[in-house]
Design an enzyme around this catalytic site. Structure first.
Site, mmCIF file in Angstrom:
data_model
loop_
_atom_site.group_PDB
_atom_site.id
_atom_site.type_symbol
_atom_site.label_atom_id
_atom_site.label_comp_id
_atom_site.label_asym_id
_atom_site.label_seq_id
_atom_site.Cartn_x
_atom_site.Cartn_y
_atom_site.Cartn_z
ATOM 1 N N GLU A 127 38.962 42.687 37.762
ATOM 2 C CA GLU A 127 38.787 41.705 36.679
ATOM 3 C C GLU A 127 39.437 40.369 37.032
ATOM 4 O OE1 GLU A 127 39.778 43.599 32.898
ATOM 5 O OE2 GLU A 127 37.753 44.455 32.864
ATOM 6 N N ILE A 128 38.984 39.798 38.151
ATOM 7 C CA ILE A 128 39.471 38.483 38.564
ATOM 8 C C ILE A 128 38.306 37.633 39.077
ATOM 9 C CG2 ILE A 128 41.877 39.079 39.108
ATOM 10 C CD1 ILE A 128 41.106 39.536 41.993
ATOM 11 N N ILE A 187 33.472 37.327 41.903
ATOM 12 C CA ILE A 187 33.923 37.961 40.659
ATOM 13 C C ILE A 187 34.099 39.447 40.921
ATOM 14 C CG2 ILE A 187 33.391 38.476 38.244
ATOM 15 C CD1 ILE A 187 32.023 35.829 37.986
ATOM 16 N N GLU A 188 35.312 39.935 40.673
ATOM 17 C CA GLU A 188 35.618 41.364 40.811
ATOM 18 C C GLU A 188 35.481 41.970 39.418
ATOM 19 O OE1 GLU A 188 36.750 43.096 43.571
ATOM 20 O OE2 GLU A 188 37.470 41.565 44.970
ATOM 21 N N VAL A 189 34.386 42.693 39.188
ATOM 22 C CA VAL A 189 34.155 43.261 37.858
ATOM 23 C C VAL A 189 34.911 44.584 37.703
ATOM 24 C CG1 VAL A 189 31.876 42.163 37.734
ATOM 25 C CG2 VAL A 189 32.038 44.546 38.447
#
Ligand SMILES: [Zn+2]
Length: 465
Positions: A289-290, A352-354
């Site tokens: 989340e980043i 985007i790291e989901v």
């Protein structure tokens, strides 16, 4: 003090022993069998120590200063000896198999072909390369007049699955395509995105690695080239292998490859970027989340950081993810796609790291798939909105031969150089800026051709030379 010295000696010995395994066989790799979570007192320092050990870091919870690693029993022992605080561990045998509802390379191919057939007015499928095992790598172009390259429309790129086990990442890019094609006729905002831009989506770059995930190696990350595989996202040519942001050990999870840009998958994406010259890019990964923006090497930032980082933070805010450089949020990274895109073609690119640490790589599909793609819509829509917002755009007319030999020097009102923008081979330019007054000077080499002062406001302005 003595404890610190002992820890340091152990660390040195361990790193040396890991290095001496260069050229280790496949057995070494398959030995990774423990999934451990480490809690740090000091987050960035702890992450740097982990990176020195060349472990497979799977993701983080930055707020709670926790990193997850996937390690061999030997590495696990070393972590304990080095007094890392391991708060959780489980055997890889305890890991659940990948939820079958996530998509294989064949399923993605079939979906894309179906969508192209049903929406041939705005969707066109391209093969942008082939993996080392001979699988096609696909890109879907979404635009009006989709068969034409329209000079008046700027391009934007979304890609996913550089890393094989990150099975949620293509769900997000497939959702981008599906949202655009299903709402095109009914939603004015979506119609405007499609009609005004050339939108390119590459849902699965690492097709071979993902096929390996489906044949039982659920924690596989790299491609499968040479048997040991390469981390495609450490293989791009810009500053390749220069800041300890990748590994030269073939069995490392971040092995950078034999030479810069050696892999068919990185070549495919590089060719696409060179051809379409996108203004923005998002590369989807999981988890943490980043939102990550360039540059990846410790202490390094982009020349145009006032724009790159502002937009990155806005994207982060839109989905409540923290934004920063890789070295601020995780550790140094070299040879990544986003650093290469920024340097080679002036793309403003993000990772985007989901998904969160508790959701991990392969969360239950029914529980998390829709929630994840829905939450992420605000971010890609924000970038599509930004395509028509503050900045300048135009095209050199036919009186300028070989347009790519021209640059636009952009100076702020204070007289500082903001960017030396290189004009695209077809004469187009699209410079993303914050609002303000700028001087734009068209140059060929060192000589000035033309100059103008323009007030850049909230919406994109056309300028002509
Ligand atoms: Zn990844």
């Amino acid at each position: 003090m003595i404890k610190n010295i002992v820890a340091l000696l152990l660390l040195v010995a361990f790193v040396q022993s890991a290095r001496s395994h260069s050229g280790a066989n496949h057995f070494q790799e398959t030995q990774r069998s423990i999934y451990a979570s480490i809690k740090f007192e000091d987050y960035p320092k702890g992450m740097q120590a982990i990176q020195k050990l060349d472990l497979d870091v799977t993701g983080v919870d930055k707020k709670n200063k926790i990193a997850d690693v996937f390690v061999t029993t030997e590495q696990y022992k070393a972590l304990k000896e080095l007094n890392f605080r391991i708060i959780e561990n489980k055997s890889s045998k305890a890991l659940k198999a990948v939820d079958e509802k996530y998509k294989s390379p064949d399923e993605i191919e079939a979906i894309l072909k179906e969508w192209e057939k049903e929406n041939s007015d705005i969707a066109k499928l391209h093969i942008i390369g082939q993996s080392s095992e001979g699988r096609n790598i696909y890109a879907m172009k979404i635009s009006d007049n989709v068969s034409l390259k329209e000079d008046g429309e700027s391009a934007i790129l979304f890609n996913s699955m550089h890393h094989a086990r990150e099975v949620m990442s293509p769900e997000v890019t497939l959702d981008i395509i599906e949202s655009l094609i299903t709402n095109y006729k009914t939603d004015a905002k979506i119609k405007n995105y499609v009609d005004s831009n050339e939108i390119w989506v590459v849902p699965m770059i690492n097709v071979d690695g993902n096929a390996k995930v489906w044949s039982g190696s659920s924690m596989w990350r790299k491609n499968t080239n040479y048997g040991h595989g390469v981390d495609i996202n450490r293989n791009y040519p810009y500053l390749w292998g220069t800041c300890n942001g990748s590994s030269g050990w073939t069995w490392s999870s971040t092995y950078r490859g034999p030479t810069a840009g050696s892999e068919p998958e990185s070549k495919a994406l590089m060719n696409l970027v060179k051809t379409i010259r996108p203004v923005f890019n998002i590369s989807y990964h999981s988890y943490s989340e980043i939102v990550i923006y360039p540059m990846g090497c410790s202490g390094s930032r982009t020349q145009t950081k006032e724009v790159v980082e502002k937009i990155g933070k806005e994207i982060g805010e839109s989905i409540q993810y923290e934004a920063g450089t890789a070295w601020e949020l995780l550790y140094s990274v070299d040879g990544s796609d986003i650093d290469w895109m920024y340097n080679a073609y002036q793309v403003i690119p993000y990772v985007i790291e989901v998904n969160s640490r508790s959701q991990g790589f392969q969360p239950n599909y029914d529980k998390w798939r829709d929630k994840t793609v829905q939450r992420n819509r605000a971010a890609w829509m924000k970038l599509l909105d930004r395509m028509s917002q503050s900045g300048v755009k135009g095209q050199l007319d036919a009186t300028y031969p070989s347009p790519e030999s021209y640059q636009i020097e952009v100076r702020t009102e204070a007289g500082e150089i903001f960017q030396n923008y290189r004009i695209n081979p077809n004469g187009t330019f699209h410079i993303v800026l914050n609002e303000g007054k700028y001087t734009f000077t068209l140059k060929k080499g060192r000589s000035t051709v033309d100059s103008k002062v323009v007030s850049v406001e909230s919406s994109l302005k056309n300028i002509n030379f």
